[in-house]
Enzyme design. Structure first.
Site: not given
Ligand code: NGQ
Ligand code: ZN
Length: 454
Positions: A270, A321
Site C-alpha cells: 500500500h 490482502d
Molecule cells: C491489516 N489491513 O494489518 O490487516 C491491515 C489493517 C492496520 C490492511 N491494511 C490493520 N488492508 O493496518 O492496522
Molecule cells: Zn495488509
C-alpha cells in the site's frame, strides 16, 4: 523427472507452440522446447500456458469476514471502523479454525491462477493474548493449510508492537498480535529451524507498519534478519500519513527510504499516498510496491500512482490482502482501470505504442511476485520452478484469439474465470477447474464459519 506438454505457452522471448517442459525431481524446469512432439509419457495441457503470478499480500484470517463490513452506519464506515469489525471476528478464532479458513482461501487462490502466496501473518497468540504452548502454533497452521492446498507459501511473521506512532500501547483488540524484540526473535528462529530447508516454504519478516514498530526495533530486526523478504505496510490511509508527519515531520515512505536500507528484498505494501519524490525514490530502490487494488478500493484507501511509478521502471506485484476478492484478473484490471479513470486515457499501462496492456501487466506481476516472495519462478524458463497456469482457450471469451490477445481477453473480458489448470512444481494441482480436495475443504470452512460467526 516429469514431462509437461502445452499446446501454446508464453516463454521469455515470446509465444511458442507445442512446448515440451521437462522438470526435475524438485519441480524445477530443466528445459522448455517449442515445436516439440508430445511424448507418450508427457502430461498434455491443451490451452495457453503462462507462468503463475504470486499473491504477494495475504491476511488469511480475513477471508472469514469477506463482504461483512458493507452496511453503512454499523461501524464499518471507514478503514478504522472496518478494522474493529475484523478484530472482533478474531475473538473466537482457534488454531483449527484459522487453518480451515486458510485452507479454503489457499484453494481459491490456486484456482484463480496465483501460484504462491505471501502470508503477512500477525495472528500469533491465544484468545486471551497469552502465547500458545508452541509460540509458532498459528504459523504452523498457515503452513499446514498451504500444504493441504498444495500452494507454495512465503511466511512473513509479523512484528506488531504498538498501536500507533510513539510506541502507544496496543489496544485490547490487538492482544493476539503483540511481540517484543526477543519474542519475535524466538519465533523467527523456530520457523527457520522447522522450514529453513523446505522447497515449498520461504521465510521472511514483516514489521507491520511504521505505526506498529518503533524505529529502533525496526532497525534491530532488519539487522537480525540479513536474508529473505521484508514486507511492511507503508502509506495506505491519509490519516496514517498525517500521524507520521505530526510525529516525525516526515511522510512514511520518505522516512523509510531515509532510515532503512530499502532494496530488492523489500516490499512496500500500500504505497498509496506518495509525493512524486517518494514515487521516484521507491522506483529507484528496486523494492517491490505491493498493490492490493480490490482491498484498497474496498477500504477507500486511494489510488496508487501507477503511471508515473511504472514509467520510472518501478517494480511491483499484486496481492489480495483482505480477500474481498481473490483474483489476479480483478487486481490487474482495477490497476489499469484506475489509471484510465484518473487520466481519461486508454491503454495507460501498456508501456508504449502497439503493446498489449495485459502482457505488460502480467509480466510485471509475475516478476514482482517472484521477487517479493523469494520463490525462483515467474517465467517458463530453465532453472525456475514449474509453477504454471493454463488458460482455457476453448472458452468463448477467448475464441479466435492468439498470443497476447489471449492475455488481453483473460484480464479484460467478461467475468468467467479462465484459468483451467494449475501446475505447481511440475504437478497439476488444479485440473479442469477442480482441486481434488475442494469439497472437503469447503465443508470444513462452512462449518467453521457457522461456529465462528453464527
Ligand atoms: C491489516 N489491513 O494489518 O490487516 C491491515 C489493517 C492496520 C490492511 N491494511 C490493520 N488492508 O493496518 O492496522
Ligand atoms: Zn495488509
Amino acid at each position: 523427472m516429469s514431462n509437461l506438454f502445452f499446446t501454446s505457452a508464453l516463454l521469455p522471448d515470446g509465444w511458442a507452440e507445442n512446448v515440451l517442459v521437462e522438470t526435475d525431481g524438485r519441480g524445477r524446469i530443466v528445459s522448455a522446447m517449442p515445436d516439440a512432439a508430445c511424448p507418450a509419457d508427457a502430461e498434455r495441457f491443451a490451452g495457453a500456458a503462462v507462468a503463475g503470478i504470486a499473491n504477494l499480500h495475504s491476511h488469511a484470517h480475513q477471508r472469514a469476514i469477506a463482504g461483512m463490513g458493507e452496511s453503512s452506519g454499523e461501524g464499518s464506515d471507514s478503514f478504522w471502523s472496518w478494522r474493529e469489525v475484523m478484530y472482533r471476528a478474531l475473538d473466537r478464532m482457534a488454531p483449527e479454525d484459522f487453518e480451515a479458513v486458510a485452507a479454503q482461501l489457499y484453494v481459491e487462490t490456486l484456482k484463480a491462477g496465483f501460484t504462491a502466496i505471501a502470508e503477512f501473518h500477525y495472528l500469533h497468540h491465544d484468545r486471551d493474548g497469552g502465547a500458545y504452548a508452541d509460540p509458532a502454533e498459528m504459523s504452523h497452521r498457515a503452513i499446514a493449510a498451504a500444504r493441504t492446498a498444495g500452494l507454495p507459501i512465503t511466511l512473513l511473521p509479523v512484528l506488531y508492537n504498538a498501536s500507533g506512532f510513539g510506541g502507544t500501547p496496543p489496544t485490547a483488540g490487538q492482544r493476539r498480535f503483540i511481540h517484543d524484540g526477543a519474542g519475535f526473535d524466538r519465533l523467527t528462529t523456530a520457523l527457520r529451524h522447522s522450514y529453513g530447508e523446505a522447497d515449498d516454504v520461504q521465510l521472511g519478516i514483516a514489521p507491520h507498519s511504521l505505526r506498529a514498530v518503533p524505529d529502533g526495533l525496526l532497525t534491530e530486526i532488519v539487522a537480525a534478519h540479513p536474508q529473505g523478504p521484508i514486507h511492511i505496510h507503508i502509506a495506505e490511509q491519509r490519516r496514517e500519513v498525517e500521524d507520521c508527519v505530526a510525529y516525525r515531520s516526515r511522510r512514511p515512505v520518505e522516512h523509510l527510504l531515509d532510515t532503512q536500507p530499502v532494496d530488492g528484498r523489500w516490499c512496500l505494501i500500500h504505497a498509496t499516498h506518495m509525493t512524486e519524490a517518494e514515487v521516484a525514490g521507491v522506483a529507484a530502490s528496486g523494492a517491490i510496491a505491493g498493490l492490493c487494488l480490490t482491498t484498497e478500493a474496498n477500504l477507500g484507501d486511494g489510488f496508487f500512482a501507477a503511471d508515473s511509478y511504472m514509467a520510472q521502471g518501478g517494480r511491483w506485484g499484486i496481492g489480495s490482502d483482505s480477500h474481498i476478492s481473490v483474483s489476479p484478473v480483478e487486481e490487474l484490471r482495477w490497476l489499469e482501470y484506475g489509471a484510465r479513470l484518473t487520466s481519461e486515457r486508454r491503454t495507460v499501462l501498456a508501456g508504449g505504442p502497439r503493446r498489449s496492456t495485459a502482457r505488460r501487466l502480467v509480466e510485471d506481476a509475475q516478476a514482482g511476485g517472484a521477487q517479493a516472495t523469494g520463490f525462483e519462478s515467474g517465467r517458463i524458463a530453465a532453472g525456475l520452478r514449474a509453477d504454471i497456469v493454463v488458460l482455457d482457450t476453448d472458452h468463448p471469451l477467448l475464441a479466435a484469439r492468439e498470443g497476447d490477445a489471449l492475455l488481453d481477453g483473460w484480464i479484460f473480458a467478461g467475468n468467467t474465470p479462465l484459468v483451467r489448470d494449475v501446475v505447481i512444481a511440475g504437478r497439476a494441482v488444479v485440473r479442469d477447474r477442480r482441486h481434488p480436495r475442494e469439497d472437503e475443504i469447503a465443508d470444513r470452512f462452512k462449518k467453521t464459519l457457522g461456529r465462528l460467526l453464527g
